[in-house]
Design an enzyme around this catalytic site. Structure first.
Site, PDB file in Angstrom:
ATOM      1  N   ASP A 174       0.898  -1.153   0.000  1.00 56.08           N
ATOM      2  CA  ASP A 174       0.000   0.000   0.000  1.00 56.08           C
ATOM      3  C   ASP A 174       0.937   1.203   0.000  1.00 56.08           C
ATOM      4  O   ASP A 174       1.386   1.658   1.047  1.00 56.08           O
ATOM      5  CB  ASP A 174      -0.910  -0.013   1.223  1.00 56.08           C
ATOM      6  CG  ASP A 174      -1.858   1.166   1.235  1.00 56.08           C
ATOM      7  OD1 ASP A 174      -2.269   1.623   0.147  1.00 56.08           O
ATOM      8  OD2 ASP A 174      -2.182   1.658   2.337  1.00 56.08           O
ATOM      9  N   GLU A 198      -1.908  -1.641  -5.397  1.00 62.75           N
ATOM     10  CA  GLU A 198      -3.057  -0.998  -6.025  1.00 62.75           C
ATOM     11  C   GLU A 198      -2.589  -0.186  -7.213  1.00 62.75           C
ATOM     12  O   GLU A 198      -1.480   0.359  -7.214  1.00 62.75           O
ATOM     13  CB  GLU A 198      -3.781  -0.088  -5.031  1.00 62.75           C
ATOM     14  CG  GLU A 198      -4.684  -0.842  -4.103  1.00 62.75           C
ATOM     15  CD  GLU A 198      -5.544   0.058  -3.240  1.00 62.75           C
ATOM     16  OE1 GLU A 198      -6.468  -0.476  -2.626  1.00 62.75           O
ATOM     17  OE2 GLU A 198      -5.303   1.272  -3.176  1.00 62.75           O
ATOM     18  N   ASP A 251      -2.413   0.996   7.018  1.00 64.23           N
ATOM     19  CA  ASP A 251      -1.603   0.739   5.823  1.00 64.23           C
ATOM     20  C   ASP A 251      -1.185  -0.726   5.739  1.00 64.23           C
ATOM     21  O   ASP A 251      -1.158  -1.314   4.654  1.00 64.23           O
ATOM     22  CB  ASP A 251      -0.369   1.646   5.801  1.00 64.23           C
ATOM     23  CG  ASP A 251      -0.752   3.119   5.794  1.00 64.23           C
ATOM     24  OD1 ASP A 251      -1.576   3.507   4.956  1.00 64.23           O
ATOM     25  OD2 ASP A 251      -0.230   3.874   6.631  1.00 64.23           O
TER      26      ASP A 251
END
Length: 169
Positions: free
Chosen positions: A11, A71, A143
């Site tokens: 992340d 992501e 996170d």
């Protein structure tokens, strides 16, 4: 024979990049490592990137994941914020490339759907399901929970299909 896979989820951000490593054997998943890489706001960009590089390299060399996921890039309203995020992503991608670790991208909705079954799940729902799937005690830092969710989504990709497409970097 049970096949074992180890995936790391990222992340990515400059000041608090989440790292989450999940091992999958058969239908069993367990967290091997999860933590944020915190870098103080007082550090200049170049030093922050060097610190992120050192910590990502340390974790990759310690746990030897065989695959990675993050992501996809989101569209930020602020161009400066987007550029800083891309610098941090570059550090992660380069570290994986140096170790021949394939890295895939997933949309936030794909990650949420893979972990909760719903692409519009709230952050708290994702955290709770990550804890349940990996039998981790709450609370899990935001996170780190997101990074674990990304790793779980990646591991689920080859076990069962979910809508959307992952992109290999």
């Amino acid at each position: 024979m049970v096949f074992r896979r180890i995936a790391i989820g990222f992340d990515t951000s400059l000041r608090s990049t989440g790292l989450g490593i999940v091992q999958m054997e058969g239908n069993s998943r367990r967290a091997l490592y999860y933590a944020p890489v915190r870098i103080p706001q007082t550090r200049p960009l170049s030093e922050a990137l060097a610190l992120l590089d050192a910590e990502v390299a340390r974790v990759l060399d310690l746990y030897h994941p065989t695959e990675a996921a993050m992501e996809g890039v989101f569209y930020a309203k602020n161009a400066r914020t987007a550029m800083i995020l891309c610098h941090a992503r570059g550090v992660v991608v380069l570290n994986c490339a140096k170790r021949s670790i394939p890295i895939c991208e997933y949309s936030p909705a794909e990650v949420k759907r893979a972990v909760t079954g719903v692409g519009s799940a709230e952050k708290a729902q994702v955290q709770a399901m990550v804890g349940r799937i990996l039998a981790l005690p709450p609370p899990i830092q935001n996170d780190a929970a997101d990074a674990l969710a990304i790793a779980i989504a990646h591991l689920n990709r080859s076990v069962r299909s979910f809508p959307g497409s992952q992109k290999t970097l």
